[in-house]
Write a protein that holds these residues in place. Sequence first.
Motif, mmCIF file in Angstrom:
data_model
loop_
_atom_site.group_PDB
_atom_site.id
_atom_site.type_symbol
_atom_site.label_atom_id
_atom_site.label_comp_id
_atom_site.label_asym_id
_atom_site.label_seq_id
_atom_site.Cartn_x
_atom_site.Cartn_y
_atom_site.Cartn_z
ATOM 1 N N TRP A 392 0.499 -1.337 -0.089
ATOM 2 C CA TRP A 392 -0.035 0.239 0.203
ATOM 3 C C TRP A 392 1.098 1.309 -0.272
ATOM 4 O O TRP A 392 1.617 1.081 0.785
ATOM 5 C CB TRP A 392 -0.615 0.210 1.068
ATOM 6 N N HIS A 393 0.553 2.296 -0.690
ATOM 7 C CA HIS A 393 1.600 3.392 -0.085
ATOM 8 C C HIS A 393 0.143 4.702 0.098
ATOM 9 O O HIS A 393 0.685 5.039 0.959
ATOM 10 C CB HIS A 393 1.761 3.959 -2.050
ATOM 11 N N LEU A 394 -0.653 5.266 -0.526
ATOM 12 C CA LEU A 394 -1.155 6.210 -0.228
ATOM 13 C C LEU A 394 -2.180 6.284 0.968
ATOM 14 O O LEU A 394 -3.151 7.260 1.749
ATOM 15 C CB LEU A 394 -1.310 7.601 -0.787
ATOM 16 N N THR A 395 -3.315 5.571 0.104
ATOM 17 C CA THR A 395 -4.694 5.278 0.225
ATOM 18 C C THR A 395 -5.022 3.792 0.342
ATOM 19 O O THR A 395 -4.373 3.286 -0.174
ATOM 20 C CB THR A 395 -4.958 6.197 0.205
ATOM 21 N N ARG A 396 -6.129 3.551 1.436
ATOM 22 C CA ARG A 396 -7.231 2.618 1.109
ATOM 23 C C ARG A 396 -8.187 2.249 0.924
ATOM 24 O O ARG A 396 -8.971 1.434 0.493
ATOM 25 C CB ARG A 396 -6.449 0.770 1.947
ATOM 26 N N ASN A 397 -8.521 3.486 0.786
ATOM 27 C CA ASN A 397 -9.887 3.847 0.385
ATOM 28 C C ASN A 397 -10.257 4.004 -0.935
ATOM 29 O O ASN A 397 -9.476 4.635 -2.279
ATOM 30 C CB ASN A 397 -9.773 5.120 0.585
ATOM 31 N N SER A 398 -11.192 3.009 -1.020
ATOM 32 C CA SER A 398 -10.960 3.069 -3.382
ATOM 33 C C SER A 398 -11.587 4.108 -3.804
ATOM 34 O O SER A 398 -11.505 3.936 -4.693
ATOM 35 C CB SER A 398 -12.609 1.474 -2.738
ATOM 36 N N THR A 659 -2.631 17.922 -4.366
ATOM 37 C CA THR A 659 -2.073 17.752 -2.614
ATOM 38 C C THR A 659 -1.618 16.665 -2.621
ATOM 39 O O THR A 659 -0.622 16.875 -1.404
ATOM 40 C CB THR A 659 -2.765 18.267 -2.039
ATOM 41 N N TYR A 660 -1.389 15.246 -3.475
ATOM 42 C CA TYR A 660 -0.779 14.449 -3.490
ATOM 43 C C TYR A 660 1.398 14.257 -2.854
ATOM 44 O O TYR A 660 1.450 15.187 -4.073
ATOM 45 C CB TYR A 660 -1.036 12.267 -3.305
ATOM 46 N N PRO A 661 1.957 13.665 -2.380
ATOM 47 C CA PRO A 661 3.386 13.783 -2.492
ATOM 48 C C PRO A 661 3.400 12.879 -4.075
ATOM 49 O O PRO A 661 2.806 11.935 -4.180
ATOM 50 C CB PRO A 661 3.871 12.531 -0.879
ATOM 51 N N LEU A 662 4.608 13.545 -4.847
ATOM 52 C CA LEU A 662 4.932 12.769 -5.287
ATOM 53 C C LEU A 662 5.842 12.075 -5.625
ATOM 54 O O LEU A 662 6.234 11.743 -6.512
ATOM 55 C CB LEU A 662 5.381 14.420 -6.393
ATOM 56 N N LYS A 663 6.471 12.138 -4.579
ATOM 57 C CA LYS A 663 7.454 11.086 -4.828
ATOM 58 C C LYS A 663 7.441 9.712 -4.141
ATOM 59 O O LYS A 663 5.956 9.001 -3.732
ATOM 60 C CB LYS A 663 8.166 11.213 -2.359
ATOM 61 N N SER A 664 8.020 8.961 -5.316
ATOM 62 C CA SER A 664 7.869 7.293 -5.444
ATOM 63 C C SER A 664 7.673 6.579 -3.857
ATOM 64 O O SER A 664 9.382 6.637 -3.576
ATOM 65 C CB SER A 664 8.273 6.480 -6.504
ATOM 66 N N PRO A 665 7.225 5.425 -3.868
ATOM 67 C CA PRO A 665 7.752 5.190 -3.235
ATOM 68 C C PRO A 665 8.435 4.059 -3.191
ATOM 69 O O PRO A 665 9.301 2.561 -2.529
ATOM 70 C CB PRO A 665 6.581 3.871 -1.980
ATOM 71 N N GLY A 666 9.332 3.795 -4.234
ATOM 72 C CA GLY A 666 10.201 2.678 -5.125
ATOM 73 C C GLY A 666 9.199 1.584 -5.495
ATOM 74 O O GLY A 666 8.124 1.353 -5.255
ATOM 75 N N ILE A 667 10.701 0.467 -6.000
ATOM 76 C CA ILE A 667 9.709 -0.711 -6.587
ATOM 77 C C ILE A 667 10.587 -1.549 -5.632
ATOM 78 O O ILE A 667 10.483 -2.581 -6.666
ATOM 79 C CB ILE A 667 9.673 -1.020 -8.017
ATOM 80 N N LYS A 668 11.137 -1.358 -4.988
ATOM 81 C CA LYS A 668 11.722 -2.491 -3.900
ATOM 82 C C LYS A 668 10.743 -3.245 -3.264
ATOM 83 O O LYS A 668 9.925 -2.325 -1.770
ATOM 84 C CB LYS A 668 12.630 -2.436 -3.304
ATOM 85 N N PRO A 669 10.131 -4.624 -3.320
ATOM 86 C CA PRO A 669 9.036 -5.268 -2.434
ATOM 87 C C PRO A 669 9.712 -5.152 -0.677
ATOM 88 O O PRO A 669 10.581 -5.286 -0.742
ATOM 89 C CB PRO A 669 9.200 -6.940 -3.141
ATOM 90 N N SER A 670 8.523 -4.789 -0.021
ATOM 91 C CA SER A 670 8.960 -4.928 1.381
ATOM 92 C C SER A 670 9.117 -6.210 1.743
ATOM 93 O O SER A 670 8.740 -7.590 1.400
ATOM 94 C CB SER A 670 7.442 -4.797 2.887
ATOM 95 N N ARG A 671 9.951 -6.664 3.179
ATOM 96 C CA ARG A 671 9.844 -7.653 3.791
ATOM 97 C C ARG A 671 9.662 -7.528 4.542
ATOM 98 O O ARG A 671 8.501 -6.980 5.993
ATOM 99 C CB ARG A 671 11.831 -7.372 4.535
ATOM 100 N N VAL A 672 8.848 -8.776 4.918
ATOM 101 C CA VAL A 672 7.897 -8.928 6.582
ATOM 102 C C VAL A 672 8.063 -10.464 7.344
ATOM 103 O O VAL A 672 9.650 -11.447 7.702
ATOM 104 C CB VAL A 672 6.627 -10.403 5.162
ATOM 105 N N HIS A 673 8.275 -10.090 8.266
ATOM 106 C CA HIS A 673 8.307 -11.109 9.471
ATOM 107 C C HIS A 673 7.532 -11.901 9.667
ATOM 108 O O HIS A 673 6.648 -12.343 8.861
ATOM 109 C CB HIS A 673 9.069 -10.272 10.942
#
Length: 749
Positions: A392-398, A659-673
Amino acid sequence: MLMLCFQASGALMAVQTELERICVGGLPKRRSGGSFMRLQRRSAAKQESVKRMNNIQKSIEGFEGKDICSVCNEFIMEGNLGRVGKRMTERHVYLFDAMMVCVKLNTRRSVTSTPAEYRFKECYVIRKINVVDKEDTEDVKNCFQIVSRDQSPPVMFFAKTAEEKSNWMEALTTLSYRGTLDRMLDAILAEEEKNQPLRLPSVDQYRFAHKDTKFNIVFEEGQKSQSGVPVIKGGTLLKLIERLTYHTYADPSFVRTFLTTYRSFCQPHILMDLLIERFKIQDPVSPDQDKGSTDREKNHMREDLKRFRKEYAQPIQLRVLNVFRHWVDHHYYDFERDPSLQERHAEFIKDIKEKAMRKWVESIKKIVERRMEPNDLPREITFDREPPPIEWHLTRNSDEFGLMQLHPIEIARQLTLLESDLYRAVRPSELVGTVWMKKDKEVTSPNLLKMIRHSNMFIYWIEHCIVEAENFEERVAVVSRIIEILQVLQELNNFNGVMEIASAMSSAPIHRLEHTIRELTPKKKQILEEAQELTTNHYKKYTERLRSINPPCVPFFGMYLTNILKTEEGNPDFLPDSFDLINFSKRRRVAEITAEIQQYQNQPYCLIAEKKIRQFFENLNPLRNKTEAEFEQYIYEKSLEIEPRNTNNRLPKHPRKTTYPLKSPGIKPSRVHIDGQKTTPTTGKNQSMQVSVQPPNIVITGPGVIKIVFLITRVISITYQLAYKHDFALPLDANRSQYHARLYNATFI
């Protein structure tokens, strides 16, 4: 000379035994001889033969090698022979059809158990030895030699009498030359069959009894299928049905190709009627009906009728049932579209009462019952690893979903899952005969059209997201985000998604945005250029890439449609100089393309479907209330507004509307414990991912007109580049779609 006599004697005995079995109806009588041997040419039953061989092996201590039952089929004879060596020894010999086992009487005694009757000494494989007659000497009489073909030292045996020697050599020679004798007998029988061909029904009684001629069937010269049967080039419909259920051989490849492509030259209910007609074979004239025949002639006629049913009628009927089984198993949609076809099929199957066909009938019924079961529930798929978590990035609201609000990784994943499902839903019948371009395409190609429309909406959505970003900084961020999605799609092997983005970026309204493209990083420019190069040189780079990866993947469907259209339009439906010989070579080429499509439809992706994001992409509609022509005109005018012609470096300034931020979250998947909690992205290389296959990028503009966007965008972009540099306008009204269609058609010339 004596050896030839033994061979002839053995051959005549085999023929005599076969004739006695046929004429008398029983087993050959045991040969008269001494009480020392028992001769058994054929077992009364296989079970008794196996039981006897097992008992013989149990009576031999120290037996070496494979079990007798696993190598041999029947016991031939047994007796005592002398063996010549450093000293004369006696052997008890068991002769089977594949080996000769020599044993010796067991004189050992055991206190704990009952000892075996014999001890193992030697074993000879029949196919690896030759039997050589030896002349009598003063020391040894009635002897013969076993010579191994692997250069082992020969072994000499001798019998008590000349008659025993004759019996042993006769049996050994017969077994050694059994293969040759069988081939000779087969050749004689084949010649007899030529002289006495099958008595077939008359053409008036059975339409499928026509002889092959150049006017009803033609074969490919010098070609045979994988099963070694002739390859059909063309034929009449009756001849194709005949070969589909041929009595002499089965051709599974022809069955698959025929049922995949037959709709281009035959309707399903016609095929059903012809198969039922093919099944109902009338017997030739019965001997009881021919009252003028003698008893001998009636006997011959009975034998001919028996042979007709065994070699002609029954194989045809079984192969008709095989075609029905394959039809309902792999092409059940024919029956779903026409309930009367299912009723006709069920009625036919119900009337089959023969015991020999009961298993086939039950198999067909089970397949139909399985196909008729409701399959609303999705199939559960088990993977050997856990799928990656939702990003997820900025929202989970459809209600707030958009290109910049969702994570680029998850956009690519959910798009891949959706396009994979669309690709896997397409059936071969939706492609054969270019039915997706014809009047009733909504009935014949529903899944393909759904895939085409999704691709078009996604391409339009990408274009819309770019031109609606009026602010220059925001527009550069939007294009960068799109290329990040493209990069993840490449990692997922979603070539259809890659082509969709490449098509959108190559469209005239987007391609002309030079200032925006110039602000991209060199790495992103390179990624975009490599994606656009996949379509060059007749998709050479794309084809090489597709063949180098492992499924799951989503191939680019547009190339398949192009190849099918070339084949369909470039080859006649009937062979040249013929009005009724169906061109089956053309259908075979189309079937090869559909087979390649199907080979990528089996492997699913190990990804989690996020329902809300999937619905967002399923319901994309950037056109709103506009037609395609109006939307394209709007997009181009918007492109001119945000980057007018001849502006050099002075672009009009537009304030940000978001008004949303323009910076990208990148395309490296998150690591999960292990506990499922997400941590920061990994710092290593991008994790490779996998996906399934997706639909083509095609636009339908009006009845019978199809526009494949990704095939023509490069030509269109070059045209608009020239227009931009020379400052003249191209038509942006409804004629533009016709212009695109003409460019598309030109690609096939």
